[in-house]
Design a protein around this motif. Structure first.
Motif, PDB file in Angstrom:
ATOM      1  N   VAL A  70       0.887  -1.010   0.002  1.00  0.00           N
ATOM      2  CA  VAL A  70      -0.075  -0.042  -0.035  1.00  0.00           C
ATOM      3  C   VAL A  70       0.834   1.272  -0.068  1.00  0.00           C
ATOM      4  CG1 VAL A  70      -1.483   1.416   1.472  1.00  0.00           C
ATOM      5  CG2 VAL A  70      -1.936  -1.181   1.162  1.00  0.00           C
ATOM      6  N   VAL A  71       0.327   2.206  -0.885  1.00  0.00           N
ATOM      7  CA  VAL A  71       1.414   3.526  -0.927  1.00  0.00           C
ATOM      8  C   VAL A  71       0.407   4.465  -0.392  1.00  0.00           C
ATOM      9  CG1 VAL A  71       2.598   5.356  -2.130  1.00  0.00           C
ATOM     10  CG2 VAL A  71       2.784   2.787  -2.670  1.00  0.00           C
ATOM     11  N   MET A  72       0.326   5.283   0.782  1.00  0.00           N
ATOM     12  CA  MET A  72      -0.328   6.456   1.390  1.00  0.00           C
ATOM     13  C   MET A  72       0.378   7.594   1.228  1.00  0.00           C
ATOM     14  SD  MET A  72      -3.478   6.586   2.781  1.00  0.00           S
ATOM     15  CE  MET A  72      -3.688   5.240   3.875  1.00  0.00           C
ATOM     16  N   ASN A  73      -0.023   8.623   0.476  1.00  0.00           N
ATOM     17  CA  ASN A  73       0.651  10.111   0.688  1.00  0.00           C
ATOM     18  C   ASN A  73      -0.356  11.053   1.439  1.00  0.00           C
ATOM     19  OD1 ASN A  73       1.645  10.202  -3.046  1.00  0.00           O
ATOM     20  ND2 ASN A  73       2.542   9.010  -1.247  1.00  0.00           N
ATOM     21  N   ARG A  74       0.227  11.832   2.201  1.00  0.00           N
ATOM     22  CA  ARG A  74      -0.325  12.921   3.136  1.00  0.00           C
ATOM     23  C   ARG A  74      -0.466  13.910   1.823  1.00  0.00           C
ATOM     24  NH1 ARG A  74      -1.391  12.603   7.778  1.00  0.00           N
ATOM     25  NH2 ARG A  74      -1.425  14.874   8.117  1.00  0.00           N
ATOM     26  N   THR A  75      -1.667  14.761   2.154  1.00  0.00           N
ATOM     27  CA  THR A  75      -1.948  15.678   1.120  1.00  0.00           C
ATOM     28  C   THR A  75      -1.625  17.094   1.444  1.00  0.00           C
ATOM     29  OG1 THR A  75      -4.254  16.093   2.022  1.00  0.00           O
ATOM     30  CG2 THR A  75      -4.117  14.455   0.251  1.00  0.00           C
ATOM     31  N   GLY A  76      -1.364  17.161   2.713  1.00  0.00           N
ATOM     32  CA  GLY A  76      -1.161  18.600   3.248  1.00  0.00           C
ATOM     33  C   GLY A  76      -2.221  19.424   3.227  1.00  0.00           C
ATOM     34  N   MET A  77      -3.467  19.123   2.996  1.00  0.00           N
ATOM     35  CA  MET A  77      -4.637  19.901   2.831  1.00  0.00           C
ATOM     36  C   MET A  77      -5.699  19.728   3.983  1.00  0.00           C
ATOM     37  SD  MET A  77      -4.748  19.990  -1.203  1.00  0.00           S
ATOM     38  CE  MET A  77      -4.129  18.550  -1.778  1.00  0.00           C
ATOM     39  N   LYS A  78      -5.411  19.217   4.983  1.00  0.00           N
ATOM     40  CA  LYS A  78      -6.294  19.167   6.173  1.00  0.00           C
ATOM     41  C   LYS A  78      -7.460  19.982   6.203  1.00  0.00           C
ATOM     42  CE  LYS A  78      -6.559  18.042  11.250  1.00  0.00           C
ATOM     43  NZ  LYS A  78      -6.649  17.036  11.677  1.00  0.00           N
TER      44      LYS A  78
END
Length: 146
Positions: A70-78
């Motif tokens: 699994v690859v999970m990226n944080r968006t930085g747009m909470k």
């Protein structure tokens, strides 16, 4: 026995290990995959320290071979966009139907801080798993390719 690992930006994840995950995903995403270069970019985004919002990679290994990832990226747009986007998940076809995908997803969900979004084709069998885990489709995604 299957071993699950979470790779984070704080870990030292070498080029060989990144390449191994990229190769695995490229091979096992089947018709839902992307070019290997794009898969590598998502992995680099998740694991680069300080350059991007980051993320993480969860792997399942059997006999020291990757059988799921699994690859999970944080968006930085909470707040206005979910905090995380699940970019890729794949299971080696020889191991599908054994609960490995579900376990990878559970570990990814538990490790992620904040909400998670993902994109799934309507005919992708994984859609059923996502729904069982509580994912819903609130929006119809539209894209303009330039």
């Amino acid at each position: 026995m299957i071993e699950y690992n979470i790779l984070r930006p704080a870990n030292t994840v070498g080029l060989i290990q990144r390449e191994e995950v990229a190769n695995f995903l490229f091979e096992h995403l089947d018709e839902y995959g992307d070019p290997k270069e794009d898969i590598s970019k998502a992995i680099d985004y998740a694991l680069n320290t300080g350059v991007t919002p980051g993320g993480f990679v969860v792997t399942a290994r059997k006999d020291n071979e990757v059988i799921g990832a699994v690859v999970m990226n944080r968006t930085g747009m909470k707040g206005y966009i979910p905090d995380n986007i699940l970019v890729y998940i794949a299971i080696n076809c020889d191991y599908r139907g054994q609960g490995i995908g579900k376990e990878l997803m559970k570990r990814a969900i538990d490790h992620a801080e904040g909400d998670i979004a993902l994109h799934v084709e309507p005919n992708n069998p994984a859609k059923i798993l996502y729904e069982k885990l509580g994912f819903t489709n609130k929006y119809l995604e539209m894209r303009l390719k330039k």
